[in-house]
Design a protein around this motif. Structure first.
Motif, PDB file in Angstrom:
ATOM      1  N   HIS A 199      12.824  53.528  65.472  1.00 15.08           N
ATOM      2  CA  HIS A 199      14.015  54.321  65.778  1.00 15.08           C
ATOM      3  C   HIS A 199      14.703  54.779  64.487  1.00 15.08           C
ATOM      4  N   TYR A 200      14.914  53.844  63.558  1.00 17.88           N
ATOM      5  CA  TYR A 200      15.618  54.209  62.318  1.00 17.88           C
ATOM      6  C   TYR A 200      14.756  55.086  61.412  1.00 17.88           C
ATOM      7  N   ASN A 201      13.436  54.873  61.443  1.00 14.74           N
ATOM      8  CA  ASN A 201      12.572  55.768  60.656  1.00 14.74           C
ATOM      9  C   ASN A 201      12.697  57.204  61.152  1.00 14.74           C
TER      10      ASN A 201
ATOM     11  N   SER B 238      18.495  62.721  60.051  1.00 13.45           N
ATOM     12  CA  SER B 238      19.692  63.312  60.673  1.00 13.45           C
ATOM     13  C   SER B 238      20.823  62.296  60.866  1.00 13.45           C
ATOM     14  N   TYR B 239      20.598  61.039  60.407  1.00  9.58           N
ATOM     15  CA  TYR B 239      21.577  59.952  60.628  1.00  9.58           C
ATOM     16  C   TYR B 239      22.957  60.305  60.067  1.00  9.58           C
ATOM     17  N   ASP B 240      23.012  60.711  58.809  1.00  5.31           N
ATOM     18  CA  ASP B 240      24.319  60.949  58.170  1.00  5.31           C
ATOM     19  C   ASP B 240      25.116  62.003  58.931  1.00  5.31           C
TER      20      ASP B 240
ATOM     21  N   GLY C 129      32.611  60.425  63.378  1.00  2.68           N
ATOM     22  CA  GLY C 129      33.760  59.879  62.641  1.00  2.68           C
ATOM     23  C   GLY C 129      33.570  58.485  62.067  1.00  2.68           C
ATOM     24  N   TYR C 130      32.346  58.152  61.644  1.00  6.40           N
ATOM     25  CA  TYR C 130      32.006  56.779  61.199  1.00  6.40           C
ATOM     26  C   TYR C 130      33.038  56.194  60.214  1.00  6.40           C
ATOM     27  N   ALA C 131      33.763  55.177  60.652  1.00  7.25           N
ATOM     28  CA  ALA C 131      34.884  54.650  59.858  1.00  7.25           C
ATOM     29  C   ALA C 131      34.624  53.272  59.252  1.00  7.25           C
TER      30      ALA C 131
ATOM     31  N   ASP D 288      24.438  45.071  49.695  1.00  8.53           N
ATOM     32  CA  ASP D 288      24.683  45.797  50.949  1.00  8.53           C
ATOM     33  C   ASP D 288      23.441  45.594  51.815  1.00  8.53           C
ATOM     34  N   PHE D 289      23.499  44.566  52.678  1.00  7.76           N
ATOM     35  CA  PHE D 289      22.332  44.189  53.467  1.00  7.76           C
ATOM     36  C   PHE D 289      22.205  45.125  54.678  1.00  7.76           C
ATOM     37  N   GLY D 290      21.015  45.706  54.882  1.00  6.67           N
ATOM     38  CA  GLY D 290      20.831  46.702  55.952  1.00  6.67           C
ATOM     39  C   GLY D 290      21.552  47.977  55.561  1.00  6.67           C
ATOM     40  N   CYS D 291      21.262  48.438  54.353  1.00  2.00           N
ATOM     41  CA  CYS D 291      22.051  49.538  53.759  1.00  2.00           C
ATOM     42  C   CYS D 291      21.790  50.889  54.411  1.00  2.00           C
ATOM     43  N   GLY D 292      20.715  50.999  55.205  1.00  2.00           N
ATOM     44  CA  GLY D 292      20.442  52.261  55.891  1.00  2.00           C
ATOM     45  C   GLY D 292      20.299  53.414  54.917  1.00  2.00           C
ATOM     46  N   THR D 293      20.968  54.517  55.207  1.00  2.00           N
ATOM     47  CA  THR D 293      20.883  55.704  54.342  1.00  2.00           C
ATOM     48  C   THR D 293      21.858  55.633  53.168  1.00  2.00           C
TER      49      THR D 293
ATOM     50  N   LEU E 152      25.365  54.993  53.361  1.00  4.97           N
ATOM     51  CA  LEU E 152      26.790  55.324  53.576  1.00  4.97           C
ATOM     52  C   LEU E 152      27.679  54.123  53.257  1.00  4.97           C
ATOM     53  N   SER E 153      27.177  52.921  53.560  1.00  3.49           N
ATOM     54  CA  SER E 153      27.972  51.716  53.291  1.00  3.49           C
ATOM     55  C   SER E 153      28.053  51.454  51.785  1.00  3.49           C
ATOM     56  N   GLY E 154      26.977  51.731  51.060  1.00  5.39           N
ATOM     57  CA  GLY E 154      26.998  51.562  49.597  1.00  5.39           C
ATOM     58  C   GLY E 154      27.913  52.579  48.935  1.00  5.39           C
TER      59      GLY E 154
ATOM     60  N   MET F 211      19.433  46.408  50.578  1.00  4.95           N
ATOM     61  CA  MET F 211      18.194  45.914  51.213  1.00  4.95           C
ATOM     62  C   MET F 211      18.094  46.564  52.565  1.00  4.95           C
ATOM     63  N   GLU F 212      16.875  46.968  52.929  1.00  2.69           N
ATOM     64  CA  GLU F 212      16.729  47.759  54.153  1.00  2.69           C
ATOM     65  C   GLU F 212      15.264  47.734  54.605  1.00  2.69           C
ATOM     66  N   PRO F 213      15.015  47.506  55.900  1.00  3.55           N
ATOM     67  CA  PRO F 213      13.615  47.494  56.353  1.00  3.55           C
ATOM     68  C   PRO F 213      12.987  48.876  56.567  1.00  3.55           C
ATOM     69  N   SER F 214      13.780  49.891  56.895  1.00  4.72           N
ATOM     70  CA  SER F 214      13.196  51.200  57.223  1.00  4.72           C
ATOM     71  C   SER F 214      12.952  52.028  55.960  1.00  4.72           C
TER      72      SER F 214
ATOM     73  N   GLY G 147      27.471  43.523  55.416  1.00  2.45           N
ATOM     74  CA  GLY G 147      26.570  43.925  56.506  1.00  2.45           C
ATOM     75  C   GLY G 147      27.346  44.895  57.380  1.00  2.45           C
ATOM     76  N   CYS G 148      27.186  46.181  57.119  1.00  2.00           N
ATOM     77  CA  CYS G 148      27.985  47.210  57.800  1.00  2.00           C
ATOM     78  C   CYS G 148      27.171  47.791  58.954  1.00  2.00           C
ATOM     79  N   GLY G 149      27.574  47.481  60.174  1.00  2.00           N
ATOM     80  CA  GLY G 149      26.853  48.002  61.347  1.00  2.00           C
ATOM     81  C   GLY G 149      25.445  47.448  61.470  1.00  2.00           C
ATOM     82  N   VAL G 150      25.206  46.283  60.884  1.00  3.15           N
ATOM     83  CA  VAL G 150      23.833  45.774  60.801  1.00  3.15           C
ATOM     84  C   VAL G 150      23.547  44.686  61.832  1.00  3.15           C
TER      85      VAL G 150
HETATM   86  C1  SAM Z   1      23.576  51.313  62.183  1.00  8.81           C
HETATM   87  S1  SAM Z   1      22.544  51.224  60.755  1.00  8.81           S
HETATM   88  C2  SAM Z   1      23.759  50.859  59.488  1.00  8.81           C
HETATM   89  C3  SAM Z   1      23.282  51.295  58.132  1.00  8.81           C
HETATM   90  C4  SAM Z   1      24.359  51.290  57.041  1.00  8.81           C
HETATM   91  N1  SAM Z   1      24.771  49.956  56.710  1.00  8.81           N
HETATM   92  C5  SAM Z   1      25.536  52.145  57.439  1.00  8.81           C
HETATM   93  O1  SAM Z   1      26.660  51.622  57.512  1.00  8.81           O
HETATM   94  O2  SAM Z   1      25.347  53.350  57.665  1.00  8.81           O
HETATM   95  C6  SAM Z   1      21.717  49.657  60.962  1.00  8.81           C
HETATM   96  C7  SAM Z   1      20.680  49.366  59.885  1.00  8.81           C
HETATM   97  O3  SAM Z   1      20.187  48.031  60.044  1.00  8.81           O
HETATM   98  C8  SAM Z   1      18.827  48.048  59.694  1.00  8.81           C
HETATM   99  N2  SAM Z   1      18.176  46.868  60.293  1.00  8.81           N
HETATM  100  C9  SAM Z   1      17.609  46.741  61.507  1.00  8.81           C
HETATM  101  N3  SAM Z   1      17.093  45.497  61.673  1.00  8.81           N
HETATM  102  C10 SAM Z   1      17.352  44.829  60.526  1.00  8.81           C
HETATM  103  C11 SAM Z   1      17.077  43.505  60.065  1.00  8.81           C
HETATM  104  N4  SAM Z   1      16.439  42.612  60.832  1.00  8.81           N
HETATM  105  N5  SAM Z   1      17.477  43.164  58.824  1.00  8.81           N
HETATM  106  C12 SAM Z   1      18.134  44.066  58.048  1.00  8.81           C
HETATM  107  N6  SAM Z   1      18.429  45.328  58.423  1.00  8.81           N
HETATM  108  C13 SAM Z   1      18.046  45.694  59.651  1.00  8.81           C
HETATM  109  C14 SAM Z   1      18.324  49.366  60.259  1.00  8.81           C
HETATM  110  O4  SAM Z   1      17.085  49.757  59.696  1.00  8.81           O
HETATM  111  C15 SAM Z   1      19.469  50.298  59.938  1.00  8.81           C
HETATM  112  O5  SAM Z   1      19.312  50.925  58.697  1.00  8.81           O
END
Ligand code: SAM
Length: 204
Positions: A21-23, A28-30, A37-39, A61-66, A68-70, A84-87, A124-127
């Protein structure tokens, strides 16, 4: 109209489905998240800054995604932010933002992706929540922190309704293994009327 991903994000059930899903969402995530309105990234950065005055100390920033949190952490003044990010696709977007010192791709099957004591500040923002990292990741992060380390994170309303997530916080705080320093319910994605609670906890 480009494909939307946000409405599917809270029903993902396996780590494989989440990664896929995240890949697919990365490009288009940002734009989609900004439209809503991501706050929470700004709220997390502000909350951490209330308890951490030395802005030169590295933040993970664990699960940093694209990224935005960093970016929000950098805007708050934190000078050194690692991600750190898996995708792989999300991570590529984060790399392009130039907000991070280092970004590491992690395997979701790796139960200890953070070296113990490597960071005193972790976000861990939204993670943590349905459709992202499972509840056990909460324990992994707390075990990796040194005594006195801070974990600043959010639970959105879906995670707040799930005892598997809120129970982790209660377990650590109730036995005195962590101290709750800050808790605030506020805007997460206002356009879809989703809120989140931002927490700062200190490892005891
Ligand atoms: C909603 S996004 C938030 C990304 C970013 N922190 C932000 O605020 O935009 C959730 C993120 O968590 C990551 N994620 C999913 N499973 C995870 C895991 N087990 N460990 C770490 N990150 C994970 C996803 O790949 C995705 O990038």
């Amino acid at each position: 109209m480009s494909e939307k991903f946000l409405d599917k994000a809270y029903s993902l059930e396996t780590p494989e489905a989440t990664l896929e899903h995240y890949n697919q969402w990365a490009a288009s995530y940002d734009a989609e998240i900004a439209e809503n309105g991501y706050a929470t990234p700004g709220r997390i950065a502000e909350a951490l800054a209330q308890f951490q005055t030395d802005l030169s100390e590295p933040v993970l920033d664990f699960g940093c995604g694209t990224g935005l949190s960093g970016l929000a952490l950098r805007r708050q003044g934190f000078e050194t932010v690692d991600g750190m990010e898996p995708s792989a696709e999300m991570l590529a977007q984060a790399q392009a933002k130039g907000a991070y010192r280092e970004i590491t791709q992690i395997d979701v099957a790796n139960r200890k992706p953070i070296r113990r004591g490597a960071y005193r500040l972790i976000t861990g923002c939204g993670v943590l929540g349905t459709g992202a990292a499972p509840p056990d990741v909460f324990d992994m992060i707390l075990h990796a922190l040194p005594k006195g380390g801070l974990f600043t994170f959010s639970y959105n309303d879906h995670a707040l309704a799930d005892r598997a997530y809120t129970g982790k916080l209660i377990e650590w705080v109730d036995v005195g293994a962590a101290r709750l320093l800050f808790q605030e319910h506020g805007e997460h994605l206002p356009k879809i009327d989703l809120k989140s609670t931002v927490y700062v906890i200190e490892k005891a």
